[in-house]
Design an enzyme around this catalytic site. Structure first.
Site: not given
Length: 596
Positions: A317, A320, A353, A384-385
């Site tokens: 993404d 990011e 992400d 998902e981070r």
């Protein structure tokens, strides 16, 4: 001596009669008024008149004229006001597509219009009677042609869902079209996709649902069947000509000697083999059947990616990689992935992400500047981070619960939380570290997510690197098929049945138009203690507030209403929702006062 006037020979071209005479007259009046006052808007009105004269279809109201050039909100509003006044004066059923006596143009204009109409009729009779309306048939390799054929062929494939989404329809139809479905030609604003509006107007194509589903009408199926037959006949003729040419070359090649054979080989051959080795003429009917089966086979192959025809690519993404207070650390992640030799692509992801796609390998075509874009199927892994400070903020503003709900509903079967520890900086957060750790544990144990803990950005990059390489090895020998997110149970538990990236990302738009079921789920999740799993369990039995209210009405007592949802089972352990939550939901939807 003045030069003589030039004489033009030939018949005068008959001008078509405008199907919207009222709008045309009102625009002429507006232009003339502006011209008398010396206003520059007269030129805008004249451009609108020119556009209206070119438009061949009747308009129901001025709002429909917005599709025409030079018809802005101001002109459309004036025309709507004039039309309302006209209907008040002439009755609500008065026709707006013919001029009445009260609004007829000047006598000279009416006579000219009648003369043109009479000339058109006489011109048609002179050619042998009245003209028949010409049937619409899209040109071969045009946008409309490609859309009709693609939908028809898709409907004939085994397990067809009967419709196609925009992205997959554009991708498949591009193979049958010479123009681009996404990029307009130089000097034009139209693409091949613009022909879809014509197909809808001609009642050949129907558009329903949101996201849009495109399917053929009965008329569209009939026309597409004829186009398919014509396409097959064209290919048959081409194949027959090619075979005849090859046969002529073989017959005329008597002087050629095969030096690779021997007399023993020829003498030892079976007579049947000798017969089949001779060139055989191909009949049209047989070729048609073979070509038809080949085309159906190609259509099926377009719905799948065979081993060796795709690469596994990590999608990152764009949030990011840029922006925010941690810009330097985000750039460090990208640099680590580059150092590790990972093939990644930065793009906008509407949920998550990081994820992975199987991207089709396509070689550049001669004469084209850009290489063709291959199909992309999304693998079932999405990450998902979360840094601890980001986790803290998302818990405070409510994003954390919503993100978990959206991840579970995104259609991918392997959601992962990648949690980066903050170390000593956790003591400066607005939520106690013990509370954050409990939230992480609940995410893994209660919500069922796989949670991977790392200490810093480099470890995150290392984890993404290892995951990318493992997935590339895992999928390298698999045949991947495309499934639809919109169909419940489509693909089942088949690990090789994947969504296209375009459909996945469009379905994950956060602020898109939501269904009643989605809004109902969001309402339920506002209740304290009612998680995404519990809301999903309620939705499995009651898909809308109305269905739940009807169930409450069928209960015979207040106690039964309060306990209606208590036995609803949720999650992997299939636990009961319980009487407390059941009573809270009942009070929320059926009690006017404050909740107890």
């Amino acid at each position: 001596m003045s030069s003589p006037e030039l004489v033009r020979y030939g018949k005068k071209r008959v001008l078509p009669v405008c199907p919207n005479p009222l709008f045309l007259q009102w625009l002429n009046e507006l232009r003339d008024e502006a011209k008398e006052k010396g206003l520059k808007i007269q030129y805008t009105y004249q451009k609108a008149i020119n556009s209206l004269n070119k438009y061949p279809l009747p308009l129901k109201n001025a709002k429909e004229a917005k599709i025409l050039q030079n018809f802005g909100d101001g002109i459309c509003k004036i025309l709507d006001e004039k039309m309302q006044r006209y209907l008040r004066e002439n009755g609500p059923n008065a026709s707006i597509h013919s001029l009445r006596a009260a609004v007829l143009p000047p006598a000279g204009a009416a006579e000219e219009q009648n003369r043109q109409k009479g000339d058109a009729e006489n011109h048609g009779k002179a050619k042998g009677g009245g003209r028949r309306k010409r049937e619409y048939v899209p040109q071969r390799r045009s946008g409309g042609y490609a859309v009709l054929l693609t939908l028809y062929r898709q409907s004939k494939t085994p397990g067809s869902k009967g419709f196609m989404f925009k992205m997959e329809l554009q991708t498949e139809a591009q193979l049958l079209c010479d123009k681009s479905f996404s990029v307009p030609e130089v000097g034009s604003k139209y693409t091949a996709w613009s022909s879809v509006s014509t197909l809808i107007q001609k009642n050949l194509l129907i558009k329903t649902h949101n996201p849009a589903r495109y399917s053929l009408t009965e008329e569209g199926v009939a026309l597409a069947r004829r186009l398919e037959a014509s396409e097959q006949s064209s290919q048959v003729r081409s194949q027959v000509r090619s075979d005849e040419k090859n046969e002529e070359e073989l017959e005329g090649g008597g002087g050629l000697v095969d030096l690779t054979g021997s007399e023993e080989d020829e003498e030892g051959m079976n007579p049947a083999e000798v017969h089949h080795s001779a060139p055989q003429p191909i009949s049209s009917s047989r070729s048609a059947v073979d070509l038809s089966s080949q085309m159906m086979s190609r259509t099926s192959r377009r719905d799948r990616l065979l081993p060796g025809t795709f690469d596994i690519v990590l999608c990152v993404d764009f949030i990011e990689t840029t922006g925010g207070g941690n810009h330097q650390k985000k750039q460090e992640l990208v640099k680590e992935l580059q150092r590790n030799g990972i093939n990644f692509d930065v793009r906008k992801l509407n949920v998550g992400d990081f994820l992975w796609v199987a991207r089709e390998k396509l070689a550049p075509l001669p004469g084209q500047l850009r290489a063709p874009v291959g199909r992309e199927l999304v693998l079932d892994y999405i990450i998902e981070r979360k840094r601890m400070d980001d986790l803290c903020g998302s818990i405070i503003d409510g994003r954390f619960r919503e993100q978990k709900f959206r991840l579970k509903r995104c259609g991918l079967r392997r959601p992962i939380y990648l949690v980066e520890e903050c170390g000593s900086s956790a003591a400066h957060l607005s939520i106690p570290e013990a509370t954050l750790q409990q939230a992480i544990v609940n995410t893994q144990v209660v919500d069922g997510f796989f949670v991977k803990r790392v200490q810093e950005v480099r470890e995150s990059a290392a984890y993404l690197t290892i995951m990318t390489r493992c997935l590339a090895k895992l999928y390298q020998e698999r045949t991947l098929t495309c499934r639809s997110r919109e169909l419940e149970g489509d693909g089942g538990e088949d690990q090789d049945s994947l969504m296209s990236f375009a459909e996945f990302n469009h379905g994950a738009v956060k602020n898109k138009c939501q269904t009643v079921k989605e809004v109902f789920a969001r309402q339920l999740m506002q209740i304290s203690g009612l998680s995404g799993d519990k809301a999903a369990a309620i939705l499995d039995q009651y898909t809308s507030p109305r269905s739940l209210l009807m169930a409450y009405e069928q209960c015979v007592s207040e106690s039964e209403k309060e306990k209606l949802l208590s036995s609803v089972r949720y999650g992997k352990l299939k636990r009961n929702l319980g009487p407390a939550l059941s009573r809270t939901v009942y009070q929320l939807y059926c009690t006017q006062g404050a909740l107890s």
